[in-house]
Design an enzyme around this catalytic site. Structure first.
Site, mmCIF file in Angstrom:
data_model
loop_
_atom_site.group_PDB
_atom_site.id
_atom_site.type_symbol
_atom_site.label_atom_id
_atom_site.label_comp_id
_atom_site.label_asym_id
_atom_site.label_seq_id
_atom_site.Cartn_x
_atom_site.Cartn_y
_atom_site.Cartn_z
ATOM 1 N N TYR A 61 -1.399 -1.062 10.874
ATOM 2 C CA TYR A 61 -1.589 -1.370 9.451
ATOM 3 C C TYR A 61 -0.500 -0.732 8.593
ATOM 4 C CZ TYR A 61 -3.431 -1.425 4.741
ATOM 5 O OH TYR A 61 -3.567 -1.599 3.377
ATOM 6 N N SER A 119 0.856 -1.185 0.000
ATOM 7 C CA SER A 119 0.000 0.000 0.000
ATOM 8 C C SER A 119 0.889 1.231 0.000
ATOM 9 C CB SER A 119 -0.895 0.011 1.243
ATOM 10 O OG SER A 119 -1.554 1.248 1.397
#
Length: 258
Positions: free
Chosen positions: A152, A139
Site C-alpha cells: 500500500y 497518502s
C-alpha cells in the site's frame, strides 16, 4: 460550459464527499464504484439537493480492462470529463509474505494500474479540450516505506511521483495534476485494511468531508502536492527525510502493529 467531474470510489468515504462538494458548486458528476444501489442513492441525493445531473456507472475498476470499460461507457453516454478525481483504492495490514498474493496484486491493479489507465484516457481528452483538472488521492504513506503495509505505501509513493511528473508534462496544455496526501481519515478504509486497534488509528482521524474539501480546493488552485494537516505536512516533508532510514522503518512498523 461543461463542468463535469468523474469521481472513482464514489460510494463512500472521501470519494462520496468529493461528489457532494463538486455538486454543491453546481457541477455535474459521474459516479463510479462497485455498489450500484449506493451510487443510485447518492445520485438521487445530489440531483434533488443541488439540481445537478449525476451519472452512475457501477463496475469494478480494478478488474482487467476496468478503466477502459468505464471510459468507453462514459464516452458512449456523450459525456465530457472536465475534472478527474482518482480516489478509488484500498490497503491491507500485515507482513507481505503473510498476506494473500491475490490481494496484494489486486491492490496494485486498482491503486496503480487502473489509475494510470484512466488518467491516460481522460488526460488525452482534456488536452484536446484545451484544459482540465486531475486530482489523485495519495497518502502521507507515499512519503515513506511502510512495513506492515508494504504494498500500500509503495502504491501511494507511485501515485505521488506519477502525479507530479504528469503535472509537469501537461501544465502547458492547460491540464493540472494534484496529489492529495492526507493522514488518517475516518472512513471504511481502516476496517478493510485491518488497522483498527493500531497506534495509527488510536487518536482518530480527520473527517472525509474536510479532507475532500481540502483536496478539491488545492486541485482547483493547481497545487502540486497537498497534505491536509500542516504539522503532518512538516513532518513528512522535513523531518522524515532527515531521520535514519532504519528508525523510520521501525516507527512506521510500530504504528501499524497490533
Amino acid at each position: 460550459m461543461s463542468n463535469t467531474a468523474l469521481v472513482t470510489g464514489a460510494s463512500s468515504g472521501i470519494g462520496l464527499e468529493f461528489a457532494r462538494y463538486h455538486a454543491s458548486k453546481g457541477g455535474d458528476v459521474i459516479l463510479t464504484a462497485r455498489r450500484k444501489e449506493t451510487l443510485n442513492d447518492l445520485k438521487a441525493e445530489l440531483e434533488s439537493k443541488h439540481g445537478v445531473k449525476a451519472h452512475v456507472f457501477a463496475l469494478d475498476l480494478g478488474a482487467p480492462g476496468g478503466a477502459q470499460a468505464l471510459y468507453d461507457q462514459v464516452k458512449a453516454a456523450g459525456l465530457q470529463v472536465d475534472v478527474l478525481i482518482n480516489n478509488a483504492g484500498f490497503g491491507g495490514r500485515g507482513r507481505h509474505i503473510d498476506r494473500a498474493l491475490a490481494d496484494e496484486l489486486g491492490m496494485i491493479d486498482l491503486n496503480i494500474g487502473a489509475l494510470v489507465a484512466l488518467t491516460h484516457l481522460v488526460a488525452n481528452d482534456m488536452v484536446a479540450q484545451g484544459g482540465g483538472k486531475i486530482l489523485h488521492v495519495g497518502s502521507t504513506a507515499g512519503f515513506m516505506p511502510g512495513p506492515n503495509q508494504a504494498v500500500y505505501f509503495a502504491t501511494k509513493a507511485f501515485v505521488k511521483s506519477f502525479s507530479e511528473a504528469l503535472d509537469q508534462e501537461l501544465r502547458k496544455d492547460g491540464v493540472t495534476s494534484t496529489v492529495l496526501a492526507p493522514g488518517y481519515v475516518e472512513t471504511e478504509f481502516a476496517a478493510r485494511a485491518d488497522l483498527a486497534g493500531t497506534k495509527l488509528t488510536a487518536g482518530g482521524g480527520k473527517t472525509a468531508a474536510s479532507v475532500a474539501k481540502h483536496g478539491y480546493d488545492a486541485m482547483m488552485r493547481g497545487d502540486l502536492v497537498t497534505v491536509n494537516e500542516r504539522a503532518l505536512g512538516f513532518m513528512v516533508n522535513w523531518l522524515i527525510p532527515l531521520l535514519p532510514r532504519r528508525r523510520v522503518l521501525k516507527i512506521v512498523q510500530d504504528m501499524q502493529a497490533k
